[in-house]
Design an enzyme around this catalytic site. Sequence first.
Site, PDB file in Angstrom:
ATOM      1  N   ARG A  75     101.344 -23.508 -47.457  1.00  0.00           N
ATOM      2  CA  ARG A  75     100.337 -23.300 -47.437  1.00  0.00           C
ATOM      3  C   ARG A  75      99.896 -22.471 -48.727  1.00  0.00           C
ATOM      4  NH1 ARG A  75      99.479 -27.054 -44.744  1.00  0.00           N
ATOM      5  NH2 ARG A  75      98.544 -27.106 -42.841  1.00  0.00           N
ATOM      6  N   GLU A 125      91.549 -25.273 -51.557  1.00  0.00           N
ATOM      7  CA  GLU A 125      91.728 -26.575 -51.650  1.00  0.00           C
ATOM      8  C   GLU A 125      90.253 -27.310 -51.460  1.00  0.00           C
ATOM      9  OE1 GLU A 125      94.911 -28.245 -48.897  1.00  0.00           O
ATOM     10  OE2 GLU A 125      96.343 -26.758 -50.284  1.00  0.00           O
ATOM     11  N   HIS A 176      97.844 -31.353 -52.412  1.00  0.00           N
ATOM     12  CA  HIS A 176      98.516 -31.414 -51.039  1.00  0.00           C
ATOM     13  C   HIS A 176      98.748 -32.612 -50.375  1.00  0.00           C
ATOM     14  CE1 HIS A 176      97.722 -28.843 -46.813  1.00  0.00           C
ATOM     15  NE2 HIS A 176      98.797 -29.791 -46.931  1.00  0.00           N
TER      16      HIS A 176
END
Length: 322
Positions: free
Chosen positions: A235, A264, A283
């Site tokens: 993360r 993000e 991601h």
Amino acid sequence: MTQPKIFITRLIPDLGLNLVKEHFLPSAWTQDMPPSREQLLERVRGVDGLLCLLTEKIDGELMDAAGPQLKVISSMSVGVDHIDVPAATVRGIPVGNTPGVLTDATADQAFALMLAAARRITEAERFLRAGKWVTWQPSLLLGADLVGATLGIVGFGRIGQAIAKRAQGFDLRVIYHSPNAEPAYGAQPVDLDTLLHESDFVSINVPLKAETRHLVNAKFLAKMKPSAILVNTARGGVLDQNALYDALKANRIFAAALDVTDPEPLPMDCPLLELENCIIVPHLGSASKKTRDMMSLLAAQNLIAGLKGERLPHCVNPQVYG
Ligand code: GLV
């Protein structure tokens, strides 16, 4: 019996969506962009079941906006840092996730990023596309070897172990730091300082929690070898991006490859994007067709079980069952 009310926060793959539809009549957010906070608060009102993605912040306020009839929160993700799990637990709401099915895809992504950073693949491609390839040169874009190098894995859960398994095929020595994780695939447990001092590659594989936020900070980076490569498929919040920028800019480490960022999406004015020695992708750890299909299936199974009052097959807060 009245139909339970269900909200799915985006169109998930058909495998999972069709399974939900075999049992219930869900309502889904059909736009590509996620619902805004206001739209989400509005759409969850009165729902019995919520199927969400990691893009939605699911906190106590949202659970209360849904109402006391909310029986289950099912996330199509393995990570649940976007959900206030204790808030769900005190309300007696089981939270489901999708472990296991994305382990291999995410370990593959970590390896793809390791190799890409070691062999400067994205930088080399930019070089070629800019018309700079004029001849074969003995010292053009030299990178790092994997054979005989040491890989340090921070967080030796399912994904960390799958990375260690792949590392055997590349003749890497593997060490790891992870409280309570048993050795596997020839990997040796070490303390974090030893891992940072000895590793040529450092792979981050811990979940984001209060105690892991900015685990990778200036101090952590200062302990790495100047030739080392950092890979983060966990993360973005585990990493202090300002500290990483400073370390990469000053060549205090060789390179970094990030599958995840904070926030993000990453704003286009993020200074990390100026650096040749930093690879960033949006991601995509679990982004294979088969993996996303399986994630949707597990998320659907959790949702259905919760709505039927059954135990979720994959529940992150089993305390709700007493
Ligand atoms: C992806 O990052 C996930 O948590 O599933």
